[in-house]
Design an enzyme around this catalytic site. Structure first.
Site, PDB file in Angstrom:
ATOM      1  N   ALA A  64      39.498  39.360  53.651  1.00 55.75           N
ATOM      2  CA  ALA A  64      38.595  39.109  54.785  1.00 55.75           C
ATOM      3  C   ALA A  64      38.093  37.679  54.693  1.00 55.75           C
ATOM      4  O   ALA A  64      37.923  37.140  53.594  1.00 55.75           O
ATOM      5  CB  ALA A  64      37.429  40.082  54.735  1.00 55.75           C
TER       6      ALA A  64
ATOM      7  N   GLY B 175      41.228  42.402  51.594  1.00 55.70           N
ATOM      8  CA  GLY B 175      41.782  42.896  52.844  1.00 55.70           C
ATOM      9  C   GLY B 175      43.255  42.555  52.999  1.00 55.70           C
ATOM     10  O   GLY B 175      43.991  43.257  53.687  1.00 55.70           O
TER      11      GLY B 175
ATOM     12  N   GLU C   3      44.981  45.311  51.333  1.00 54.77           N
ATOM     13  CA  GLU C   3      44.775  46.519  52.154  1.00 54.77           C
ATOM     14  C   GLU C   3      45.689  46.498  53.380  1.00 54.77           C
ATOM     15  O   GLU C   3      46.242  47.531  53.776  1.00 54.77           O
ATOM     16  CB  GLU C   3      43.313  46.627  52.556  1.00 54.77           C
ATOM     17  CG  GLU C   3      42.416  46.925  51.363  1.00 54.77           C
ATOM     18  CD  GLU C   3      40.958  46.856  51.711  1.00 54.77           C
ATOM     19  OE1 GLU C   3      40.494  45.778  52.130  1.00 54.77           O
ATOM     20  OE2 GLU C   3      40.258  47.859  51.556  1.00 54.77           O
TER      21      GLU C   3
ATOM     22  N   GLU D 207      36.732  42.851  45.711  1.00 56.62           N
ATOM     23  CA  GLU D 207      35.482  43.029  46.444  1.00 56.62           C
ATOM     24  C   GLU D 207      34.281  43.281  45.521  1.00 56.62           C
ATOM     25  O   GLU D 207      33.169  42.874  45.821  1.00 56.62           O
ATOM     26  CB  GLU D 207      35.604  44.176  47.449  1.00 56.62           C
ATOM     27  CG  GLU D 207      36.505  43.878  48.638  1.00 56.62           C
ATOM     28  CD  GLU D 207      37.984  44.101  48.368  1.00 56.62           C
ATOM     29  OE1 GLU D 207      38.384  44.216  47.199  1.00 56.62           O
ATOM     30  OE2 GLU D 207      38.753  44.131  49.352  1.00 56.62           O
TER      31      GLU D 207
HETATM   32  N1  T1G Z   1      37.991  33.771  52.945  1.00 52.30           N
HETATM   33  C1  T1G Z   1      37.842  32.489  53.321  1.00 52.30           C
HETATM   34  N2  T1G Z   1      38.110  31.424  52.534  1.00 52.30           N
HETATM   35  C2  T1G Z   1      38.546  31.696  51.299  1.00 52.30           C
HETATM   36  C3  T1G Z   1      38.752  33.021  50.821  1.00 52.30           C
HETATM   37  C4  T1G Z   1      38.459  34.076  51.715  1.00 52.30           C
HETATM   38  N3  T1G Z   1      38.653  35.353  51.373  1.00 52.30           N
HETATM   39  N4  T1G Z   1      39.215  32.931  49.547  1.00 52.30           N
HETATM   40  C5  T1G Z   1      39.283  31.626  49.248  1.00 52.30           C
HETATM   41  N5  T1G Z   1      38.890  30.883  50.291  1.00 52.30           N
HETATM   42  C6  T1G Z   1      38.841  29.414  50.356  1.00 52.30           C
HETATM   43  C7  T1G Z   1      37.865  28.832  49.350  1.00 52.30           C
HETATM   44  O1  T1G Z   1      36.547  28.851  49.885  1.00 52.30           O
HETATM   45  C8  T1G Z   1      38.432  27.430  49.218  1.00 52.30           C
HETATM   46  O2  T1G Z   1      38.048  26.732  50.399  1.00 52.30           O
HETATM   47  C9  T1G Z   1      39.938  27.640  49.305  1.00 52.30           C
HETATM   48  O3  T1G Z   1      40.111  28.919  49.946  1.00 52.30           O
HETATM   49  C10 T1G Z   1      40.617  27.670  47.982  1.00 52.30           C
HETATM   50  O4  T1G Z   1      39.904  28.644  47.196  1.00 52.30           O
HETATM   51  C11 T1G Z   1      37.780  44.294  53.973  1.00 52.30           C
HETATM   52  C12 T1G Z   1      35.792  42.844  52.962  1.00 52.30           C
HETATM   53  C13 T1G Z   1      42.364  33.424  46.962  1.00 52.30           C
HETATM   54  C14 T1G Z   1      42.625  33.544  44.457  1.00 52.30           C
HETATM   55  O5  T1G Z   1      37.330  37.931  47.201  1.00 52.30           O
HETATM   56  O6  T1G Z   1      39.802  34.805  44.667  1.00 52.30           O
HETATM   57  O7  T1G Z   1      38.599  41.331  51.798  1.00 52.30           O
HETATM   58  O8  T1G Z   1      36.808  24.881  49.285  1.00 52.30           O
HETATM   59  O9  T1G Z   1      39.327  27.134  45.267  1.00 52.30           O
HETATM   60  O10 T1G Z   1      41.681  28.816  42.868  1.00 52.30           O
HETATM   61  O11 T1G Z   1      38.020  45.052  51.787  1.00 52.30           O
HETATM   62  O12 T1G Z   1      39.986  31.815  46.411  1.00 52.30           O
HETATM   63  O13 T1G Z   1      39.214  24.579  49.928  1.00 52.30           O
HETATM   64  O14 T1G Z   1      37.443  24.762  51.734  1.00 52.30           O
HETATM   65  O15 T1G Z   1      39.287  29.681  45.012  1.00 52.30           O
HETATM   66  O16 T1G Z   1      43.729  28.815  44.465  1.00 52.30           O
HETATM   67  C15 T1G Z   1      38.102  39.602  49.206  1.00 52.30           C
HETATM   68  C16 T1G Z   1      38.420  35.404  47.029  1.00 52.30           C
HETATM   69  C17 T1G Z   1      37.276  39.232  50.376  1.00 52.30           C
HETATM   70  C18 T1G Z   1      39.278  36.582  47.347  1.00 52.30           C
HETATM   71  C19 T1G Z   1      42.566  31.345  45.635  1.00 52.30           C
HETATM   72  N6  T1G Z   1      38.854  38.452  48.768  1.00 52.30           N
HETATM   73  N7  T1G Z   1      39.238  34.230  46.817  1.00 52.30           N
HETATM   74  O17 T1G Z   1      42.099  30.714  44.455  1.00 52.30           O
HETATM   75  O18 T1G Z   1      41.495  28.410  45.346  1.00 52.30           O
HETATM   76  S1  T1G Z   1      36.322  40.620  50.891  1.00 52.30           S
HETATM   77  C20 T1G Z   1      38.388  37.713  47.759  1.00 52.30           C
HETATM   78  C21 T1G Z   1      39.816  34.024  45.600  1.00 52.30           C
HETATM   79  C22 T1G Z   1      37.455  41.662  51.613  1.00 52.30           C
HETATM   80  C23 T1G Z   1      38.020  43.859  52.559  1.00 52.30           C
HETATM   81  C24 T1G Z   1      36.934  42.996  52.013  1.00 52.30           C
HETATM   82  C25 T1G Z   1      40.504  32.707  45.458  1.00 52.30           C
HETATM   83  C26 T1G Z   1      42.036  32.775  45.650  1.00 52.30           C
HETATM   84  P1  T1G Z   1      37.870  25.126  50.350  1.00 52.30           P
HETATM   85  P2  T1G Z   1      39.913  28.466  45.619  1.00 52.30           P
HETATM   86  P3  T1G Z   1      42.308  29.149  44.209  1.00 52.30           P
END
Ligand code: T1G
Length: 699
Positions: free
Chosen positions: A61, A102, A105, A125
């Site tokens: 997400a 997501g 998912e 999450e």
């Molecule tokens: N949404 C938007 N931007 C994201 C993002 C996300 N989910 N994940 C990363 N970014 C942006 C981050 O802010 C940065 O931006 C750039 O990507 C690089 O990130 C319904 C509700 C994917 C493993 O928790 O673990 O889904 O600073 O420096 O080391 O059940 O980012 O470049 O502008 O971390 O290569 C669940 C979180 C959401 C994943 C990449 N997903 N992200 O790591 O780069 S909740 C997460 C990460 C959800 C559903 C629920 C990592 C990465 P900028 P980075 P990286």
């Protein structure tokens, strides 16, 4: 449009295109639905592939949309998955790089999955204080098995796709480094191969049982007790997965939804989502574009082999960079090398480091007594005695010896980087890199920007910080930068609380119950009370107007520096409160009663916590006004990663925003009347007063 649509032969390919990680924002969700409906309506299309452009299938997400209307707006991710499951044609997810939250998912809602073995999959999450909210707690146990799925959901950790074998209906590619192009070709061939297969397999239709049911989930609940102390999500992950084994899929989905929506509203989840964004925002410096050229760092030198120098060196050895330590005193050099060796051997013993890796790292380490030997280093970090005169002699040597373009960094924790820069003819190459002890463990690195520090030096240091896995926060030049400038006010309040009637144990217990790893007096005993004593003496000269409790000084005059002298505020031989410290506290209370007319009183834990935390908040607001920190999230990152501030509170500035700045200012008005003539400090910083009056929060 955040999803591209193309038809190759009889296969429609929908490619999510929402950089940087194809966050499933509203536009992307809409693009997916439009593409799916278009393919379903096209008689020439027999199968559909969904994939992601760039460096991710999908990172889940779109966290930027959390808390906005967009995140709940249709088509919701649940609706996108419903369109997939109701498709009359097989939908294949082509997974590469990252499929998280997501994103995973979405893939589990597809009929088939084809994955590059190195693709990292996760349901992280729980790290945001949530549980998966689009069927992950119901489909992953069906796809992977209850125990493997629960472990992934509760830990939030990622695993390589190959580690979990082929999910049902999944083809795991056998190439270890499948390129996106190769994956696309394989996905097309795979989709054509299953185009005619019927019935279309759905993960939701797979059975989901656990042989020991109740006993296993009781065991699971006991296992997550520790991590649930301040966070509700881990235990609720267990509830949601248990629901998947208890009844029809639809019922489990309802339970998951209810839990997810509840957690979205918790302060703990807001705190964790704030820290996720704050950590990434900290690496961005407002006036230093992300494409600023960086200097090449191939070799590092460290001046000084003391505790800090050794720890600093380890960070770069761990990242595979050669390090040369320069130390004039042979005994200090010997001690420093022994400490590095001991630290690595301890990691080998714990199984955290292989013997080979240990040897490889030590092979990158060399030492010298001669500045000429380090002249070719690209980055040199001095970690010598905290005295301006000593720093001056080191930086004059560095200026004379180091090659042009070398970055000259100081690990000083309190001295003026601008002043240090004047000891060289290249102030643009001088920067502060303030590590926190133990330097090879603590994540925080304060990058102190001098007036002359060049932008490419800052960009380079921020990049090298990421390489050595530090959370770097840029600070301007002032006494104590960000963290220590704020902790001084925190410590002042701790001293005043003693003089008003508290005991060291009461103060420590109250703030540790709030969530700090260690209270101020236990921390003082650990770090050494003499360190604060020396700083107070220096400040008493420079800032005589600064009032503070004399009790700490009296304790140091008794030689009670803490653990290093077996006694300080606590007696470390008897392992209990220290009678001498207690007697001193009582004597000082009496002294304050007679000299300052302070009547000792019983102080509630709530006031203790507010006095300590709001002192941080008020000084933090002043730091923002002075431009020493550029964002309130930076201050939160400093406190979470360097000072043990509890994560579930999100950092001092986030915590104040959660409480309401108006309430914080009100409380400060009461503290201004405390008998220490401290009213000046408790005047709200203008920024804080303004935001409170406007009903706003820190950004
Ligand atoms: N949404 C938007 N931007 C994201 C993002 C996300 N989910 N994940 C990363 N970014 C942006 C981050 O802010 C940065 O931006 C750039 O990507 C690089 O990130 C319904 C509700 C994917 C493993 O928790 O673990 O889904 O600073 O420096 O080391 O059940 O980012 O470049 O502008 O971390 O290569 C669940 C979180 C959401 C994943 C990449 N997903 N992200 O790591 O780069 S909740 C997460 C990460 C959800 C559903 C629920 C990592 C990465 P900028 P980075 P990286």
């Amino acid at each position: 449009m955040s999803a591209d649509y193309q038809v190759h032969g009889s296969v429609a390919v929908i490619t999510m295109a929402n950089p940087p990680v194809n966050g499933l924002g509203l536009a992307t969700r809409q693009g997916l639905v439009d593409g799916l409906l278009r393919a379903d309506a096209d008689a020439a299309v027999s199968a559909i592939v969904i994939t992601g452009a760039g460096s991710a299938f999908s990172g889940g997400a779109d966290i930027n949309e959390f808390g906005t209307d967009k995140s709940a707006q249709e088509p919701h991710l649940l609706s996108v998955i419903a369109v997939i499951e109701n498709s009359s044609k097989p939908v294949v997810a082509a997974l590469h790089s990252v499929a998280m939250g997501g994103g995973l998912e979405l893939a589990l809602g597809c009929h088939y999955r084809i994955a590059a073995p190195s693709c990292r999959i996760a349901l992280p999450e729980v790290k945001l204080g949530l549980i998966p909210g689009a069927g992950g707690t119901q489909r992953l146990p069906r796809a992977l098995g209850v125990e493997a799925a629960l472990n992934l959901i509760v830990s939030g950790e990622s695993v390589n796709s190959e580690m979990i074998g082929a999910l049902p209906g999944q083809k795991l590619l056998d190439k270890l480094s499948t390129s996106a192009q190769a994956l696309a070709a394989e996905a097309l061939a795979f989709a054509q191969g299953v185009a005619a297969a019927r019935p279309l397999p759905l993960v939701r239709n797979l059975p989901c049982r656990h042989p020991e049911g109740q006993a296993y989930f009781q065991f699971a609940r006991n296992m997550v007790k520790g991590m649930s102390r301040n966070f509700p999500a881990p235990a609720l992950c267990v509830d949601a997965v248990e629901a998947a084994t208890r009844g029809p899929f639809a019922d489990g989905m309802q339970i998951e939804r209810a839990i997810f929506m509840k957690l979205m509203q918790t302060p703990e989840s807001r705190a964790l989502r704030h820290l996720f964004m704050a950590e990434r925002a900290a690496s961005k410096i407002p006036d230093v574009p992300s494409d600023t050229p960086r200097r090449d760092i191939r070799a590092v030198a460290v001046i000084g082999a003391g505790t800090m120098g050794g720890g600093i060196a380890m960070n770069f050895l761990n990242a595979g960079l050669p390090v040369k330590i320069l130390e004039m005193k042979p005994q200090a050099l010997e001690r420093g090398l022994a400490t590095i060796g001991k630290n690595y051997e301890a990691q080998v013993k714990k199984g955290k480091l292989t013997q080979d890796k240990y040897q490889q790292r030590m092979a990158l380490l060399s030492t010298t007594l001669d500045y000429a030997d380090i002249r070719d280093a690209d980055l040199v970090i001095e970690a010598v005695f905290e005295d301006l005169g000593v720093k001056e002699s080191v930086f004059r040597q560095l200026d004379a010896q180091m090659k042009p373009g070398a970055i000259l960094a100081s690990n000083t924790s309190t001295l003026d980087i601008d002043k240090i820069a004047t000891f060289t003819g290249r102030p643009q190459d001088v920067v502060g890199m303030h590590f926190f002890s133990p330097a090879n463990v603590m994540k925080l690195l304060e990058v102190v920007r001098g007036k002359a520090t060049a932008k490419d030096v800052l960009a380079t240091v921020m990049a090298i910080a990421k390489k050595i896995r530090k959370t770097a926060v840029v600070a301007g030049v002032c006494d104590g930068f960000i963290g220590n400038r704020m902790i001084e006010q925190y410590s002042r309040q701790a001293g005043f609380l003693l003089d008003e009637g508290c005991t060291p144990e009461q103060v420590d217990k109250a703030i540790e119950k709030f969530g700090f790893a260690m209270g101020p007096f236990r921390m003082g005993d650990l770090a050494g009370n003499d360190i604060g004593w020396a700083i107070r003496k220096r400040r008493a000269v420079e800032r005589a107007e600064m009032k503070y409790s004399r009790t700490s000084d009296k304790l140091c005059e008794l030689g009670r520096f803490g653990q290093k002298t077996a006694a300080g505020w606590y007696d470390y031989q008897a392992g209990k409160r220290d009678a001498i410290a207690s007697a001193l506290v009582h004597r000082m209370i009496e002294e304050h009663r007679q000299q300052l007319g302070i009547t000792p009183r019983k102080i509630a834990d709530e006031e203790i916590v507010q006095r300590l935390v709001f002192a941080l908040v008020n000084e933090g607001a002043r730091i923002l006004e002075d431009g020493i920190a550029s964002k309130s999230g930076d201050i939160d990152m400093v406190y979470i990663t360097g000072y043990g501030f509890p994560m579930h509170r999100g950092g001092p500035m986030r915590y104040a925003s959660e409480l309401g700045l108006f309430n914080v200012v009100q409380a400060m008005g009461r503290f201004a009347r405390n008998p220490h003539d401290d009213a000046a400090f408790w005047q709200p910083a203008p920024l804080l007063a303004r935001l409170a009056a406007q009903g706003k929060t820190f950004n």
